[in-house]
Write an enzyme that holds these catalytic residues in place. Sequence first.
Site, PDB file in Angstrom:
ATOM      1  N   LYS A 175      28.822  19.197  -0.860  1.00 21.11           N
ATOM      2  CA  LYS A 175      29.330  17.855  -0.581  1.00 21.11           C
ATOM      3  C   LYS A 175      28.158  16.985  -0.119  1.00 21.11           C
ATOM      4  O   LYS A 175      27.232  17.479   0.546  1.00 21.11           O
ATOM      5  CB  LYS A 175      30.396  17.971   0.519  1.00 21.11           C
ATOM      6  CG  LYS A 175      31.107  16.687   0.881  1.00 21.11           C
ATOM      7  CD  LYS A 175      32.190  16.978   1.928  1.00 21.11           C
ATOM      8  CE  LYS A 175      32.990  15.757   2.330  1.00 21.11           C
ATOM      9  NZ  LYS A 175      34.060  16.086   3.288  1.00 21.11           N
ATOM     10  N   SER A 226      38.588  14.484   1.830  1.00 21.73           N
ATOM     11  CA  SER A 226      37.421  13.768   1.376  1.00 21.73           C
ATOM     12  C   SER A 226      36.460  14.595   0.518  1.00 21.73           C
ATOM     13  O   SER A 226      35.611  14.014  -0.138  1.00 21.73           O
ATOM     14  CB  SER A 226      36.659  13.216   2.591  1.00 21.73           C
ATOM     15  OG  SER A 226      36.168  14.268   3.391  1.00 21.73           O
ATOM     16  N   SER A 264      39.942  17.801   5.009  1.00 25.63           N
ATOM     17  CA  SER A 264      39.152  17.471   3.821  1.00 25.63           C
ATOM     18  C   SER A 264      38.668  18.629   2.959  1.00 25.63           C
ATOM     19  O   SER A 264      38.136  18.397   1.874  1.00 25.63           O
ATOM     20  CB  SER A 264      37.961  16.625   4.220  1.00 25.63           C
ATOM     21  OG  SER A 264      38.411  15.324   4.500  1.00 25.63           O
TER      22      SER A 264
HETATM   23  N1  GLN Z   1      42.169  12.608   5.317  1.00 27.40           N
HETATM   24  C1  GLN Z   1      41.634  12.754   6.615  1.00 27.40           C
HETATM   25  C2  GLN Z   1      41.030  11.446   7.050  1.00 27.40           C
HETATM   26  O1  GLN Z   1      41.088  10.532   6.318  1.00 27.40           O
HETATM   27  C3  GLN Z   1      40.687  13.891   6.658  1.00 27.40           C
HETATM   28  C4  GLN Z   1      39.239  13.583   6.679  1.00 27.40           C
HETATM   29  C5  GLN Z   1      38.337  14.765   6.808  1.00 27.40           C
HETATM   30  O2  GLN Z   1      38.776  15.896   7.025  1.00 27.40           O
HETATM   31  N2  GLN Z   1      37.042  14.504   6.710  1.00 27.40           N
HETATM   32  O3  GLN Z   1      40.519  11.309   8.104  1.00 27.40           O
END
Ligand code: GLN
Length: 487
Positions: A78, A153, A177
Amino acid sequence: MEDYGKIKKLHDSLQKKEFSCEELTKTYIGAIEADNPALNAYIHFTPETALAAAQEVDAKIARGETLDILEGIPMTLKDNISTTGIETTCGSKILEGYRPVFDATVWELLRSRGAVLLGKTNMDEFAMGSSNETSIYGGAWNPHNTAHVAGGSSGGVASAVAGNLAVYGLGTDTGGSIRQPASFCGIVGLKPTYGAVSRYGVVAYASSFDQVGPIATNVEDTALVYDALAKQDPRDSTSRGARELVCDTLKKDIKGMRIGFAKQYFDGVRDEVREAVERSMQVYRELGAELVEVDLPQLSYALPVYYILSCAEASSNLGRFDGIRYGYKAKNYSDVNEMIAKTRSEGFGKEVKRRILLGTYVLSAGYYDAYYKKAQSLRGMLVQAFQSAFERCDVIAAPTVPMTSFERGKAAQNTVETYLTDICTVPINIAGIPALSLPCGFDQKGLPIGLQLIGNSFCEATLLNAAYQFEQATRETVFRAAKMGVR
Ligand code: GLN
């Protein structure tokens, strides 16, 4: 090649010289060139460095040396994981062109074991989002249906792994994420216990929640990569490493294992998802596990607690992007204050700005007690709730996401509704415990459904053991269908 146990199979083929590492790498490079335009999974493609790494592996094979299990296996990271000399942008304009001068510990660990990095993958800007569409590079799309998102994400990693553009990848999980995109793409993703894996060199979103973990097509590969990552690191004072190697007990019988379920986890969950998770409980019963009901009424506090605390931490962490130290810098300004203000206004996207503002608000004098402090004490309550649940069971089974993958563009239409879809994953990060998502079925449109397994702190071995046995039991029904890519 069948996805199940993929790393081991590729390793054996390399060692037996059925194909060279260069040939294997070139196959992946060709697949990326062919399919990435449709998936938008990779944002920094690095074929030259991949081939150079592959040639080193081939030289080792030619000398008759034994390869490490992860050596020569093509993978991805990532784009918030620092890689020396390779762009690390976090999907943001503010980091465009930024090339770190050091490696994140997780990448150092894999690189030293001969991993072949194909490139860096797309993500929601600074890991804030659930569809990958807050990325400056646009969304990463779902290999099961490219009109749908890969999730977020870590959407780029999931899209690449499910679309067979990498054998595995590393994502980060602050509120879901790793697990949510794994669920949307029909693959496996593990969020380790907070502190099991080093965060050194991983661009921080919310430091008390962030964890790095593997995304792969199957449980065995996930376990192999996790074992490579879970090491204590003196450069991250919160890192403790793992208690044991999960691969040692991966294939154990799970007769008598206590699988917990909480009715609160099914509130607002779509029927098809609920049914698939209920069928999964049946699979466990058939495997000889004992089903135990646990009570987690505190789950209703999880979303506000997560969004208050993570935004508060983000507002502090993202203060370092000022146009002086990294990446983007505004062009026209009259003094340093204006330069910083303009750089941040132009460099950050809408969602990131929203969270910085929210975070600054909840930390400001006069509101701190009402929001931040209250959320912190509720965090303690959630930790306690999971601790008492784990006195009665070994693993908790739940949905990963209340639904399947969204259509393109849907997440941006209603921000609050999108936040609500994080309900099943955020409690885990609040409590600091490990959880993984693995495929357990498909909806009527053929989109994957994820089963979330939640473990107690540093009990990844039990978690992966439970996941492995489920995967074996459903191999014919679930996993065969999960193999589709865009080609
Ligand atoms: N969807 C969650 C958010 O928007 C998770 C984000 C993450 O785990 N980086 O914060």
